[in-house]
Design an enzyme around this catalytic site. Structure first.
Site, PDB file in Angstrom:
ATOM      1  N   ASP A   5      37.092 -26.179  40.783  1.00  0.00           N
ATOM      2  CA  ASP A   5      36.268 -26.811  39.695  1.00  0.00           C
ATOM      3  C   ASP A   5      36.942 -26.592  38.323  1.00  0.00           C
ATOM      4  O   ASP A   5      36.439 -25.448  37.438  1.00  0.00           O
ATOM      5  CB  ASP A   5      34.699 -26.248  39.677  1.00  0.00           C
ATOM      6  CG  ASP A   5      33.889 -27.254  38.688  1.00  0.00           C
ATOM      7  OD1 ASP A   5      34.343 -28.388  38.395  1.00  0.00           O
ATOM      8  OD2 ASP A   5      32.935 -26.656  38.415  1.00  0.00           O
TER       9      ASP A   5
ATOM     10  N   SER B  10      23.957 -25.982   8.878  1.00  0.00           N
ATOM     11  CA  SER B  10      23.106 -25.312   9.778  1.00  0.00           C
ATOM     12  C   SER B  10      21.747 -26.032  10.270  1.00  0.00           C
ATOM     13  O   SER B  10      21.226 -25.651  11.140  1.00  0.00           O
ATOM     14  CB  SER B  10      22.343 -24.257   8.402  1.00  0.00           C
ATOM     15  OG  SER B  10      22.053 -25.068   7.441  1.00  0.00           O
TER      16      SER B  10
END
Length: 615
Positions: A262, A298
């Protein structure tokens, strides 16, 4: 203790990166022989150093001390105890990594605290007596509390256990510093107050930079993805499924159709026994696979300080168990944010509200997008830092990877600062446009063809003062003595406010700040329309916070319920969920055809691969 980030206000650019707080994991990594590069020479910035926002009158150290002592007062009031006893007991509640520095600082301050609390004082006066707070020449006196404490405890009331520890540490102090000297002791307390408690460190420091590159601390193959969760790991960007191979990471086009392994980490691999085709070819080929990345501040990172850390009546050992994760995540919660959230908040006791995100909506449309997300939100980021540093943390290979939806969202720091002459330190429209355009040009060099970029305008932050000013802050709820306006004014006085413009009692200044934000939003819009780009379409949207507020009010909510209660500055979990819906609708409006149809193979993917190896 951790109640200090309320004072996030105290540091506007709280780009928190850990140094001491990272020691447990770094120690573990070091024992395994893995080399970490903590200080790096950045190609655009040179050698990086940590900075502390000092302010005046003791600045962040003073704010941290005042909050800590106030908490001790309130705990003493609730439990009929002494302030010093309460602070020691608070230290005992912390995880083992943090209790020792906490106790050391309390013991250093204890003799002065014992003396001053024999009189009618409050946390402000106590921290002045210790020497951490002061009034610098030419500065006005800074105070949060107007009332004095009603707690009077003499030395002989101190628990003998703590008295013994104070005496022991006093001896150690003398051995370490020599004969007692008030100036030396005060300086040591000042230097350690921020290290005593994680939240206080967050208040005092612009958290340390990896460190300065906003990349996973542990990344063995240097592909910008990691197997660890915190420290800029998989809570921030999709988990690496093989940290020993640089060409295995989320978002890439599959190697050899992932017949054996994968390579793109989406949990889909192998061969269908009936058709002989790979599952990647059957289920994902032609499905318009696309990842999600957000570049921001933020608000993007989802800054959140647990309010129960700030509520004396709720403080117990259990609520601090999550502290290491919170600290290692820089007090950000990208894993439940509006952009890259993928976890339920029920996992923790220190955050509540629903999770909805742009990544989850992209994944819901196409399960082949599993794990293809990147949250590159940085506390304190603004347009110039985005252009100089933040954007270079993006992981995408123009030739090997799937297209990417990039959100460029800087909501306030270009007008927010703690300077008294705040207007002079705001970004100018021409500077904003130049930085935004430069970022777009950089993205055109790294994004695969067919990518999309959505740029947002800035918020109108007047909503903060208008909504919260007269409400009691968690620090003042017990005694009804501290309102948000008191906090805002105090931090401004110390010159460590996160936003003097919007958190001011001066309405004219708040209006001027919003007008500059409007001008900067217009500049970003102009940058988005200034030219065509080879590898992506770019669109712009205004960020209308009032649409989100009105959606909440229709559910019976109130505006203040959407704002982080501790810092009084950031959107909370409920606001993040509403923001995800708001932006997704804008994306569908701006890019009606680019996401493709819902993958008709989603049901088959679920049936064969289940949770696709999770996160």
């Amino acid at each position: 203790m951790m109640m200090t980030i309320m004072l996030l206000a105290a540091v506007k650019s709280m780009t928190m990166k850990m140094t001491i707080d990272r020691r447990p994991l770094i120690h573990l990594i070091s024992k395994k022989g893995i080399r970490l590069k903590i200080l790096q020479k950045h190609p655009r910035r040179g050698w990086q150093t940590n900075k502390i926002a000092h302010g005046v009158n003791g600045g962040t150290h003073c704010a941290a001390c005042t909050v800590l002592v106030s908490l001790g007062e309130q705990l003493a009031q609730l439990h009929n105890d002494t302030v010093v006893d309460s602070l020691f007991k608070l230290c005992d509640l912390l995880p083992s990594t943090y209790d020792i520095p906490c106790r050391f600082v309390v013991a250093l301050a204890a003799p002065t605290l014992i003396k001053v609390f024999e009189e009618d004082v409050n946390a402000d006066l106590a921290c002045h007596a210790i020497g951490i707070c002061r009034t610098d020449p030419g500065q006005k006196e800074c105070r949060i509390f107007q009332k004095t404490s009603t707690i009077r405890r003499k030395l002989d009331h101190i628990n003998p256990i703590w008295k013994e520890e104070i005496d022991k540490l006093t001896v150690q102090r003398k051995q370490y510093y020599g004969a007692f000297d008030c100036t030396t002791t005060v300086e040591k307390i000042r230097n350690n107050i921020c290290d005593s408690l994680p939240v206080l460190k967050a208040l005092c420091r612009e958290i340390y930079t990896k460190l300065d590159d906003y990349l996973p601390v542990l990344d063995l193959d240097n592909d910008k993805f990691s197997e660890i969760k915190t420290l800029r790991g998989s809570y921030w960007r999709g988990r690496d499924c093989n940290d020993g191979q640089a060409d295995f990471y989320p978002g890439r086009r599959p190697l050899d159709e992932d017949i054996v392994e994968d390579s793109n980490c989406n949990g889909i691999m192998g061969v269908d026994p009936k058709s002989g085709k790979s599952y990647e070819e059957l289920f994902c080929k032609g499905s318009r696979s696309m990842g999600l990345a957000i570049l921001g501040d933020s608000a993007t990172a989802h800054f959140h300080i647990p309010v129960n850390w700030f509520t004396p009546a709720e403080i117990n050992k259990d609520i601090f168990k999550e502290m290491p994760m919170v600290i290692e995540n820089e007090f950000d919660w990208p894993q439940v944010s509006c952009s890259t959230g993928f976890m339920n908040t029920s996992t923790w006791k220190t955050i509540e509200g629903p999770t909805d995100s742009l990544y989850l909506r992209l994944r819901q449309r196409n399960l082949c997008n599993h794990r293809d997300y990147q949250n590159i939100g940085v506390n304190g980021a603004k347009s110039v830092s985005m252009n100089r540093t933040v954007q270079y943390s993006l992981a995408r290979d123009q030739k090997a990877d799937n297209p990417l939806l990039v959100i460029y969202s800087l909501l306030g720091n270009d007008v927010c600062n703690g300077y008294p002459d705040t207007i002079d330190h705001m970004t100018k429209p021409a500077e904003m446009k130049a930085s935004a355009l430069s970022s777009l040009k950089y993205l055109d060099k790294v994004l695969p063809n067919g990518s999309l970029v959505l740029m947002t305008g800035m918020l109108d932050g007047r909503i903060l003062y208008d909504t919260l000013a007269d409400r009691f802050h968690p620090l003042g709820q017990l005694n009804q003595d501290v309102r948000y306006r008191d906090i805002y004014e105090y931090l401004s006085c110390l010159q460590v406010s996160p936003c003097n413009g919007w958190l001011s009692n001066n309405e004219t200044l708040r209006n001027i700040t919003s007008e500059r934000a409007r001008q900067l939003s217009k500049a970003v819009n102009e940058a988005s329309q200034s030219q065509m780009f080879a590898n992506f379409r770019v669109e712009y949207i205004d960020f209308d916070i009032h649409v989100i507020i009105n959606a909440w009010k229709k559910k019976g909510g109130k505006t203040w319920e959407l704002i982080e209660p501790v810092d009084g500055f950031h959107p909370n979990q409920f606001a993040h969920a509403l923001t995800a819906d708001y932006i997704w609708k804008k994306l569908e409006e701006k890019f009606p055809h680019e996401f493709g149809k819902v993958n008709p193979n989603n049901e088959n993917i679920l049936k064969i691969f289940g949770d696709q190896n999770g996160y």
